[in-house]
Design a protein around this motif. Structure first.
Motif, PDB file in Angstrom:
ATOM      1  N   GLU A 178       0.844  -1.195   0.000  1.00  0.00           N
ATOM      2  CA  GLU A 178       0.000   0.000   0.000  1.00  0.00           C
ATOM      3  C   GLU A 178       0.881   1.247   0.000  1.00  0.00           C
ATOM      4  O   GLU A 178       0.667   2.174  -0.797  1.00  0.00           O
ATOM      5  N   LYS A 179       1.895   1.270   0.841  1.00  0.00           N
ATOM      6  CA  LYS A 179       2.795   2.427   0.895  1.00  0.00           C
ATOM      7  C   LYS A 179       3.634   2.537  -0.374  1.00  0.00           C
ATOM      8  O   LYS A 179       3.822   3.629  -0.916  1.00  0.00           O
ATOM      9  N   LEU A 180       4.129   1.403  -0.850  1.00  0.00           N
ATOM     10  CA  LEU A 180       4.991   1.408  -2.032  1.00  0.00           C
ATOM     11  C   LEU A 180       4.230   1.857  -3.277  1.00  0.00           C
ATOM     12  O   LEU A 180       4.730   2.668  -4.063  1.00  0.00           O
ATOM     13  N   THR A 181       3.035   1.314  -3.474  1.00  0.00           N
ATOM     14  CA  THR A 181       2.266   1.697  -4.664  1.00  0.00           C
ATOM     15  C   THR A 181       1.699   3.108  -4.520  1.00  0.00           C
ATOM     16  O   THR A 181       1.559   3.825  -5.511  1.00  0.00           O
ATOM     17  N   ARG A 182       1.396   3.512  -3.300  1.00  0.00           N
ATOM     18  CA  ARG A 182       0.931   4.889  -3.077  1.00  0.00           C
ATOM     19  C   ARG A 182       2.001   5.886  -3.538  1.00  0.00           C
ATOM     20  O   ARG A 182       1.710   6.857  -4.246  1.00  0.00           O
ATOM     21  N   LYS A 183       3.227   5.638  -3.156  1.00  0.00           N
ATOM     22  CA  LYS A 183       4.315   6.526  -3.534  1.00  0.00           C
ATOM     23  C   LYS A 183       4.487   6.552  -5.048  1.00  0.00           C
ATOM     24  O   LYS A 183       4.663   7.623  -5.648  1.00  0.00           O
ATOM     25  N   MET A 184       4.421   5.372  -5.683  1.00  0.00           N
ATOM     26  CA  MET A 184       4.615   5.295  -7.131  1.00  0.00           C
ATOM     27  C   MET A 184       3.490   6.004  -7.883  1.00  0.00           C
ATOM     28  O   MET A 184       3.747   6.810  -8.792  1.00  0.00           O
TER      29      MET A 184
END
Length: 482
Positions: A178-184
């Motif tokens: 969730e955090k990784l894709t949010r940033k991307m």
């Protein structure tokens, strides 16, 4: 039972167990964002579907994620039990749920974040560990939902928070997708992010097009799988050591060229044919360069080609080679040209006059300004190898460090449009190439680098076809990376 038969059976069982022991088994459970997709919904792709591109051959992935499932429905339908019964010590389990657990109006799927959702996650973790497997929790990937100011909205609310809490409580490795894709996705912005999600123009199946902010296209699935793999590398797990950079996928046609030997088995220009007639040695070079090999045993639809970086078509069948050949059709040509235009790398390899089906092959090749001539250049009598020698090699990546190659019984090539020659012999063109849209096409008038001529098992050592084979592989894979 005969003692020899018993010995063979024991040997086979031992080899099977040994192979499994040496290969890490990775099981993935989750929802539609991770699941394998059917061809009819292409380009929709689950990120678990392409995860194999980010592991070496020491890992085998079993993707059990399914469309529409929550932690509750995955358990209630018996899907978790199937995975659980298959787990062995040393296996790993990726667990990603959340999208469908949120559906409060659906009693068959809805779970409470800090209640039934957490309980189900704990069950997956505990039961995996009881089987000697290592569970890894992955928070759900984000949806493409932006507000009017271009800020990505949080659609998962407490579900990622609950999973993080379970990971901390049970000391479970966590990949915070969730955090990784949010940033991307936030960094891409609303319009650019459409390149990753299923935003597609109208088609027969979807006459109004698709505007899907949840599910991924191939590019999006690969981007998400890459995030997961990179995060896994940071964890102190045996699985982490097998993470690699994204592996290019090389597909070899076994539809237009589909010959059977006397035993009824497919052979001739295939990855699995280890005799003189096969491409197993060329395949080994591709694998040594990090590529993944595929055999394309059906028509090259958009869905079939969509997961390839390189597509190789060799010597399409004549009726003397195959009583019912699969000729290259208008639909095939459309799929292939679209694929190349969008960045695919195509290698076309013909054969000499009597041994190749030129009519339909040239209908495809002609789209790229290439036309194979049904003739036989460089005929070789008996073992007079020098009759097939090509020594006037140009300054081209295919011939870097190579002084002499062997090309026997070759079809010539005519070129038009933007195509240009690569290798010539007098007035004859033996190889040509062209750029087409974002992609590349290389044409060779001969199967050239099959096992018989890739090394020096038959050829004199002065021929450097093996070195040329390495150059060819580098050339094709370099085009993928451009």
């Amino acid at each position: 039972m005969n003692i020899k038969i018993i010995a063979i059976l024991i040997s086979l069982i031992w080899m099977g167990n040994s192979a499994r022991k040496d290969t890490i088994q990775l099981w993935t459970i989750g929802d539609s964002t991770m699941a394998n997709k059917k061809a009819e919904v292409f380009p929709e792709t689950g990120w678990g579907q392409v995860l194999h591109q980010f592991f070496d051959d020491g890992v085998k992935i079993h993707n059990h994620a399914r469309n529409g499932r929550s932690t509750k429905s995955f358990i209630d339908e018996g899907r978790w039990q199937i995975v659980l019964d298959s787990l062995k010590p040393g296996d790993f389990v990726f667990i990603q749920f959340g999208h469908n657990d949120e559906k409060i109006k659906d009693s068959t799927r809805y779970t409470v974040p800090f209640g039934s959702y957490s309980d189900n996650l704990k069950r997956f973790v505990t039961e995996s560990r009881e089987k000697g497997a290592t569970p890894i929790l992955l928070t759900p990937i984000v949806r493409r939902k932006f507000d009017a100011k271009g800020k990505l909205l949080d659609t998962h609310k407490d579900y990622p928070v609950a999973m993080r809490q379970v990971a901390k409580e049970l000391n479970v490795p966590l990949i915070d997708m969730e955090k990784l894709t949010r940033k991307m996705i936030q960094s891409m912005g609303p319009e650019k992010a459409k390149e990753l999600y299923v935003w597609t123009p109208p088609t027969k199946r979807y006459p109004e097009g698709r505007h899907d902010d949840t599910h991924l296209k191939v590019k999006g699935a690969q981007a998400v799988a890459s995030l997961a793999a990179e995060a896994l590398k940071k964890l102190s797990l045996g699985l982490s050591k097998h993470v690699v950079a994204q592996r290019p996928v090389v597909g070899l046609d076994n539809w237009f060229n589909r010959e059977h030997n006397k035993a009824g088995k497919l052979y001739h220009y295939t990855w699995t044919d280890t005799l003189n007639s096969g491409y197993s040695q060329l395949g080994d070079i591709f694998k040594a360069k990090g590529a993944e090999l595929r055999t394309i045993g059906q028509a090259p639809t958009a869905a079939e080609l969509g997961y390839l970086d390189v597509y190789i078509i060799v010597d399409p069948d004549t009726t003397s080679e195959n009583p019912q050949p699969n000729y290259i059709s208008k639909e095939d040509i459309q799929s292939i040209t679209n694929w190349v235009k969008n960045g695919g790398v195509l290698l076309l390899m013909a054969n000499d006059g009597p041994n190749c089906e030129f009519t339909h092959l040239n209908q495809l090749a002609g789209k790229f300004g290439i036309h194979f001539i049904p003739e036989t250049l460089n005929p070789v009598i008996n073992h007079k190898w020098e009759m097939g020698a090509e020594t006037n090699l140009p300054n081209h990546p295919l011939f870097k460090g190579v002084k002499k190659i062997y090309m026997k019984e070759v079809a010539g090539i005519k070129i038009s449009q933007s195509a240009h020659p690569v290798l010539t012999d007098g007035k004859d063109i033996l190889m040509a190439e062209t750029t087409f849209g974002k992609g590349k096409v290389l044409a060779v008038g001969d199967p050239w680098l099959y096992n018989e001529y890739i090394g020096n098992s038959r050829l004199p050592k002065s021929f450097e076809n093996r070195k040329a084979a390495h150059n060819l592989v580098n050339y094709l894979l370099d085009e993928v990376n451009q």
